[in-house]
Design an enzyme around this catalytic site. Structure first.
Site, PDB file in Angstrom:
ATOM      1  N   SER A 136       7.199 -24.234  -1.108  1.00  0.00           N
ATOM      2  CA  SER A 136       6.607 -22.912  -1.348  1.00  0.00           C
ATOM      3  C   SER A 136       7.500 -22.151  -2.307  1.00  0.00           C
ATOM      4  O   SER A 136       8.673 -22.505  -2.494  1.00  0.00           O
ATOM      5  CB  SER A 136       6.519 -22.152  -0.013  1.00  0.00           C
ATOM      6  OG  SER A 136       6.238 -20.783  -0.222  1.00  0.00           O
ATOM      7  N   TYR A 149       8.683 -18.587   8.237  1.00  0.00           N
ATOM      8  CA  TYR A 149       8.089 -19.353   7.126  1.00  0.00           C
ATOM      9  C   TYR A 149       9.123 -19.535   6.020  1.00  0.00           C
ATOM     10  O   TYR A 149       9.297 -20.633   5.478  1.00  0.00           O
ATOM     11  CB  TYR A 149       6.858 -18.608   6.605  1.00  0.00           C
ATOM     12  CG  TYR A 149       6.042 -19.370   5.579  1.00  0.00           C
ATOM     13  CD1 TYR A 149       5.076 -20.295   5.979  1.00  0.00           C
ATOM     14  CD2 TYR A 149       6.221 -19.161   4.213  1.00  0.00           C
ATOM     15  CE1 TYR A 149       4.313 -20.984   5.045  1.00  0.00           C
ATOM     16  CE2 TYR A 149       5.461 -19.847   3.282  1.00  0.00           C
ATOM     17  CZ  TYR A 149       4.513 -20.755   3.702  1.00  0.00           C
ATOM     18  OH  TYR A 149       3.762 -21.438   2.753  1.00  0.00           O
TER      19      TYR A 149
HETATM   20  P1  NAP Z   1      -4.598 -23.880   5.150  1.00  0.00           P
HETATM   21  O1  NAP Z   1      -5.925 -23.952   4.486  1.00  0.00           O
HETATM   22  O2  NAP Z   1      -4.392 -22.960   6.308  1.00  0.00           O
HETATM   23  O3  NAP Z   1      -4.165 -25.351   5.526  1.00  0.00           O
HETATM   24  C1  NAP Z   1      -3.136 -25.630   6.435  1.00  0.00           C
HETATM   25  C2  NAP Z   1      -3.385 -27.003   6.999  1.00  0.00           C
HETATM   26  O4  NAP Z   1      -2.356 -27.303   7.969  1.00  0.00           O
HETATM   27  C3  NAP Z   1      -4.715 -27.078   7.732  1.00  0.00           C
HETATM   28  O5  NAP Z   1      -5.281 -28.338   7.553  1.00  0.00           O
HETATM   29  C4  NAP Z   1      -4.287 -26.871   9.161  1.00  0.00           C
HETATM   30  O6  NAP Z   1      -5.189 -27.344  10.120  1.00  0.00           O
HETATM   31  C5  NAP Z   1      -3.014 -27.685   9.157  1.00  0.00           C
HETATM   32  N1  NAP Z   1      -2.247 -27.440  10.366  1.00  0.00           N
HETATM   33  C6  NAP Z   1      -1.803 -26.255  10.834  1.00  0.00           C
HETATM   34  N2  NAP Z   1      -1.202 -26.442  12.018  1.00  0.00           N
HETATM   35  C7  NAP Z   1      -1.278 -27.764  12.295  1.00  0.00           C
HETATM   36  C8  NAP Z   1      -0.861 -28.565  13.377  1.00  0.00           C
HETATM   37  N3  NAP Z   1      -0.271 -28.042  14.456  1.00  0.00           N
HETATM   38  N4  NAP Z   1      -1.091 -29.896  13.325  1.00  0.00           N
HETATM   39  C9  NAP Z   1      -1.713 -30.439  12.278  1.00  0.00           C
HETATM   40  N5  NAP Z   1      -2.160 -29.723  11.217  1.00  0.00           N
HETATM   41  C10 NAP Z   1      -1.929 -28.405  11.244  1.00  0.00           C
HETATM   42  O7  NAP Z   1      -3.507 -23.417   4.112  1.00  0.00           O
HETATM   43  P2  NAP Z   1      -2.948 -24.089   2.768  1.00  0.00           P
HETATM   44  O8  NAP Z   1      -2.602 -22.975   1.890  1.00  0.00           O
HETATM   45  O9  NAP Z   1      -3.861 -25.157   2.279  1.00  0.00           O
HETATM   46  O10 NAP Z   1      -1.581 -24.706   3.286  1.00  0.00           O
HETATM   47  C11 NAP Z   1      -1.201 -26.053   3.049  1.00  0.00           C
HETATM   48  C12 NAP Z   1       0.291 -26.107   2.786  1.00  0.00           C
HETATM   49  O11 NAP Z   1       0.581 -25.413   1.576  1.00  0.00           O
HETATM   50  C13 NAP Z   1       1.140 -25.445   3.869  1.00  0.00           C
HETATM   51  O12 NAP Z   1       2.310 -26.195   4.092  1.00  0.00           O
HETATM   52  C14 NAP Z   1       1.492 -24.109   3.231  1.00  0.00           C
HETATM   53  O13 NAP Z   1       2.679 -23.569   3.758  1.00  0.00           O
HETATM   54  C15 NAP Z   1       1.641 -24.531   1.797  1.00  0.00           C
HETATM   55  N6  NAP Z   1       1.606 -23.451   0.808  1.00  0.00           N
HETATM   56  C16 NAP Z   1       0.462 -22.720   0.610  1.00  0.00           C
HETATM   57  C17 NAP Z   1       0.465 -21.722  -0.350  1.00  0.00           C
HETATM   58  C18 NAP Z   1      -0.745 -20.887  -0.650  1.00  0.00           C
HETATM   59  O14 NAP Z   1      -0.634 -19.962  -1.484  1.00  0.00           O
HETATM   60  N7  NAP Z   1      -1.875 -21.135  -0.045  1.00  0.00           N
HETATM   61  C19 NAP Z   1       1.613 -21.461  -1.089  1.00  0.00           C
HETATM   62  C20 NAP Z   1       2.742 -22.217  -0.863  1.00  0.00           C
HETATM   63  C21 NAP Z   1       2.717 -23.214   0.094  1.00  0.00           C
HETATM   64  P3  NAP Z   1      -6.307 -26.330  10.720  1.00  0.00           P
HETATM   65  O15 NAP Z   1      -7.336 -26.174   9.655  1.00  0.00           O
HETATM   66  O16 NAP Z   1      -6.798 -27.058  11.926  1.00  0.00           O
HETATM   67  O17 NAP Z   1      -5.609 -25.050  11.031  1.00  0.00           O
END
Ligand code: NAP
Length: 244
Positions: A136, A149
């Protein structure tokens, strides 16, 4: 062909939605068979993969138990994408132990021990592999109201470099991607807050938020033979945010 993943098996955690879904689909488009690991059925992702003419299958993986990934590599896996992650927002003065532990467990402890399980299995069968951790901007910056986080994502950057040091000479590439502001469930609260949204937009040289698909190409690259000499890198995919 140096950017293709034909004949490879990729496992993507949290692949039912958001960035994980986009990476899973892109890897299938690049020729990999994709194990769509998620805590709930990744039906939408599997449908997208099938529509693209790719191959995917589901695996239940819930990091409510951070050691849940231990059994995930009984069959050979060439590429691991540690994408699953959560965020909890509260002022530092009020931040709870529960919100600390929940985020550290999923975003850092589960990530490390899933890497360890993958590494053990790959080295035991005399194979190499590719690990791509999703870091991130908060692997570098402090953020606001997200202490666990930020701590976890700084940890992801450190663990990525540590594992690269230990495994680069053994045929496993360990790298990370640091996404900028991407529109997903993770960032919904920021995106919908007009004040925070404008402050964020003002700093992005590209002038707009990213989409999950914007992250996927970098993941395919890091998983491909083209990235054979890339170890311990944290690739910013952020519309230029870190350049400001
Ligand atoms: P998201 O749509 O909320 O996706 C998060 C994913 O992680 C979902 O598939 C979620 O499953 C899964 N997850 C959460 N808790 C879990 C658990 N206990 N066991 C297994 N899976 C679990 O958000 P995203 O933005 O795509 O995030 C994906 C990654 O990118 C994360 O590591 C996040 O920190 C990182 N990231 C995102 C951004 C951004 O701007 N969006 C920026 C930097 C980094 P559920 O759908 O069942 O909750």
């Amino acid at each position: 062909m140096r950017f293709r993943l034909d004949g490879k098996v990729a496992l993507v955690t949290g692949s039912n939605a958001g960035i994980g879904q986009a990476i899973a689909v892109a890897m299938a488009e690049a020729g990999a068979e994709v194990i769509c690991a998620a805590r709930r059925a990744p039906d939408e992702t599997l449908d997208l993969i099938a529509s693209a003419g790719g191959r995917g299958r589901p695996m239940t993986l819930d990091f409510a138990d951070p050691m849940a990934g231990q059994g995930a590599f009984d069959e050979p896996v060439d590429i691991l994408v540690n994408n699953a992650g959560i965020i909890r927002r509260a002022d530092a003065l009020e931040f709870s132990e529960a919100d600390w532990d929940a985020v550290m467990d999923v975003n850092l402890k589960a990530l490390f021990f899933t890497c360890q399980a993958f590494g053990k299995a790959a080295l035991a069968r005399g194979a190499g592999g590719k690990i791509i951790n999703i870091a991130s901007l908060l692997s570098f910056q402090g953020g606001i109201r997200v202490p666990s986080y930020t701590a976890a994502k700084h940890g992801v950057a450190g663990i990525t470099k540590l594992l690269a040091n230990e495994w680069a000479g053994r045929g496993i590439n360990v790298n990370a991607i640091a996404p900028g502001y991407i529109v997903t469930a993770n960032t919904k609260a920021l995106h919908e807050d007009p004040v925070r949204n404008q402050a964020i937009l003002d700093r992005i040289p590209a002038g707009h938020w990213g989409a999950p698909e914007d992250i996927a190409g970098s993941a395919v690259f890091l998983a491909s033979p083209a990235a054979a000499y890339v170890h311990g890198a944290i690739l910013n995919v952020d519309g230029g945010w870190m350049a400001r």
